[in-house]
Design an enzyme around this catalytic site. Structure first.
Site, mmCIF file in Angstrom:
data_model
loop_
_atom_site.group_PDB
_atom_site.id
_atom_site.type_symbol
_atom_site.label_atom_id
_atom_site.label_comp_id
_atom_site.label_asym_id
_atom_site.label_seq_id
_atom_site.Cartn_x
_atom_site.Cartn_y
_atom_site.Cartn_z
ATOM 1 N NE ARG A 140 35.593 77.503 -30.299
ATOM 2 C CZ ARG A 140 34.173 77.950 -29.908
ATOM 3 N NH1 ARG A 140 34.002 77.463 -28.467
ATOM 4 N NH2 ARG A 140 33.226 78.447 -30.579
ATOM 5 C CD GLU A 174 22.589 81.122 -35.531
ATOM 6 O OE1 GLU A 174 23.630 80.227 -34.829
ATOM 7 O OE2 GLU A 174 23.274 81.943 -35.846
#
Length: 184
Positions: free
Chosen positions: A67, A104
């Site tokens: 994006r 993460e």
């Protein structure tokens, strides 16, 4: 850091769709595709991002896949600057340089063409959203490793509770965004 107040860009924030529990339960995914569907909203987004760097001198814009490419390409057009594509592994032809980084939930990698930037060129980093900052920090490290001067990063959206913008500032990057969604 430039942090436009919520009222400054409330019109743009209203165009961002929130999808609960994506990609996993408890996550509120901020979907910029609905902003992109609105021609005037997208134009206003690019114009307002350009205003955040008005009068500053850059040689290139680096956009993060995927994006971020959309935002960076439109901004490159408005500012009259070339654009570096920072891509997932194996997507670029020719000689590449890359960097692995921690997420993460695992690791990832971004790459760019080995000849995309010359030492000393000033590069503006652009993406649609800053969350934990892992990808943006890896991009800064990759670009700086190639000799680029990276001091500023622009985002449409900041999720301040995830700390990415703060991590960029700690790394000496002037982070700027249009919209902040707290409580993420």
């Amino acid at each position: 850091m430039t942090d436009a107040s919520a009222t400054d860009n409330a019109d743009l924030a209203a165009l961002v769709r929130t999808i609960p529990d994506h990609p996993k339960p408890g996550i509120l995914f901020r979907d910029i595709s609905t902003l992109l569907l609105d021609g005037d909203g997208f134009r206003q987004t690019i114009d307002r991002l350009a205003a955040l760097v008005e009068g500053e001198d850059y040689d290139l814009i680096a956009g993060l896949e995927a994006r971020g490419f959309i935002i960076a390409s439109a901004l490159s057009y408005v500012l009259g600057l070339g654009k570096i594509m920072l891509r997932k592994p194996g997507k670029l032809p020719g000689q590449r340089v890359g960097i692995d980084y921690m997420l993460e939930y695992g690791t990832d990698r971004i790459e760019m063409h080995a000849d995309a930037v010359r030492p000393g060129q000033r590069v503006l980093l652009v993406d649609d959203l800053i969350a934990t900052g892992g990808t943006a920090l890896a991009a800064v490290e990759l670009l700086r490793g190639a000799g680029a001067v990276v001091e500023t990063a622009l985002f449409v959206i900041d999720l301040p509770d995830l700390g990415g913008a703060a991590r960029l500032r700690e790394a000496g990057i002037d982070e700027r965004h249009l919209i902040a969604f707290a409580g993420e």
